[in-house]
Design an enzyme around this catalytic site. Sequence first.
Site, PDB file in Angstrom:
ATOM      1  CG  ASP A 265      10.636 -42.292   2.782  1.00  0.00           C
ATOM      2  OD1 ASP A 265      11.889 -42.220   2.779  1.00  0.00           O
ATOM      3  OD2 ASP A 265      10.026 -43.316   3.121  1.00  0.00           O
TER       4      ASP A 265
ATOM      5  CD  GLU B 260      13.072 -47.998   1.247  1.00  0.00           C
ATOM      6  OE1 GLU B 260      12.134 -47.461   0.630  1.00  0.00           O
ATOM      7  OE2 GLU B 260      14.095 -47.388   1.572  1.00  0.00           O
TER       8      GLU B 260
END
Length: 649
Positions: free
Chosen positions: A310, A516
């Site tokens: 990521d 997020e």
Amino acid sequence: MLRTWIPILLMGFVLSRCLNTPEKSEYMKYKDPKQPILVRIQDLLDRMTLEEKIGQMVQIDLSVASAEVMKKYFIGSVLSGGGHVPAPQASAEAWINVVNDLQRGCLSTRLGIPMIYGIDAVHGNGNVYKATIFPHNIGLGATRDPELVKKIGAATALETRATGIPYAFAPCIAVCRDPRWGRCYESYSEDPQIVQDMTEIVSGLQGDIPTNYPKGVPFVAGKKNVVACAKHYVGDGGTTKGINEDNTVIDWQGLLNIHMPAYYTSIMKGVSTVMVSYSSWNGIKMHTNHELITGFLKNTLGFKGFVITDWEGLDRITTPSHANYSYSIQAAILAGIDMVMVPYNYKEFIDGLAFHVKNNIIPMSRIDDAVTRILQVKFVMGLFENPLADNSLVDQLGSQEHRELAREAVRKSLVLLKNGKSVDQPLLPLPKKTSKILVVGSHADNLGYQCGGWTIEWQGFSGNNRTVGTTILAAIKNTVDQSTDVVYKENPDAEFVKSNDYSYAIVIVGEHPYAETDGDSLDLTIADPGPTTVKNVCGAMKCIVILISGRPVVIQPYLASIDALVAAWLPGTEGQGVADVLFGDYGFTGKLPHTWFKTVDQLPMNVGDPHYDPLFPFGFGLTTEPTKRQICANQSLRFSCNPLDLPMR
């Protein structure tokens, strides 16, 4: 004398032609599309230096990329982080020019290995101006329609390729077990079976895998498809209290039964890449977990594509972030990570990895495995034969066909939670013809709010001027009869509501956009002034509340005063789909993909738990039938209908 010189001149001319004739270029198997892919990979690998191999393992951000950087460091991949675009409101052609400029830098290197460009096309090509924005995954989970999701994957692939980009960081196949998690809307459901079913989107993005295709080998059908990415491996939706990037505490059997099934299915469908989660499993950071990346994903499941980190995933291995980068490089690469998303500090990564290899800390065999996997994807997708994008698909960006598909997805995603104060007196569907209706709420006329995070910007946006679409307010005005007066007031006080004679009110409130960690919430409340708006309006007249949210939120305190309640999730740009169902052109069919709790104190609470006591259970959803007038209007053979039954316009 002249005759003496003629033979000498002729001989000199012939000799000069011979000396200046270019040698026939060396035959390189990796450049020959007729050779088997594994032969091409091995031929290319044998020619590569360590620096060229490490370059293939690097993915940098658009903001630091240039043709010169690509050439100098042999960079293998570029990405656009959320909101990182060539220019505000950049056209498809502008995107193509930027991608091709970087690609030409790669093609000018000694071996001419093309780079692969990736983007977060998680609900359509959301970074791009005028793209079709589909409902986020939680809404798609409510449809229970894998074939629809497959079509959305194919449309997303076309709109991504329209901008010259061949790699989408999608789908997210997390199983959200706690709505306090800020990424819950990226999850199709709390139920692993639904998430598994929705991996049909992989076939939409990449194309249908051929019969008898070897298991685990990446597959991309052609230039109208993209490389897909199953993420985030594994257990990201099961962290304690839903805290993003935190620790998932679960035994091996639980991990296999809840969080792993969608990965099996994605691999069977030929998914080309897998992105590793920031989170940990029982205290071990996933980015360093050799047992799960190499042992299980690659060796047991037979995944042959490449594993990618990521964003700055290596930095997050340590606390504080980037505290011991040398260790992080070693731990991640030895765990089995193949491509590293290192958006900015790529030189540090390149130097660090080279040091580890030259000092025999990381074996060359591990580097060769990583590069083999990356090249496999590039060869499979035809990148060596077609490295440069063209303008042939630019008209696919935001096409009417895709907008109609998104509108259908919105219709099917709506979940009707309440319909009237009593069962025998339903309020929905609403009549199109009435004297005056009131539309209120912060989310009624805000395209950014209804699209949510990962739209134009990483955290989303507010307002109607950042991309193109239809707000729910505009959709209502488009749908009602011409004689119906639609009054809009974003946040009316109680006096305003009481001083006017309305047939009913439509209240549209919910969460503000987030992505997020910024979306992590311990209280899961509707954004202010939403609760006040509901109280002022629903206390005074018949009201329909439409919730725009990325997950179940607290509604129990207001439920008694609400006549009808609709969970619309994050519907995207095509708000007309909400009005289609609200006014009876289509019926409500959506079912809850997540349990709707009474209070946050109950969380985590999932179907099957011993303490299961929901406000609305998993799978709940009232249904309505389309009204007779609208059924008639939607028939292609309109002459078969009674004209009196047709809706008035």
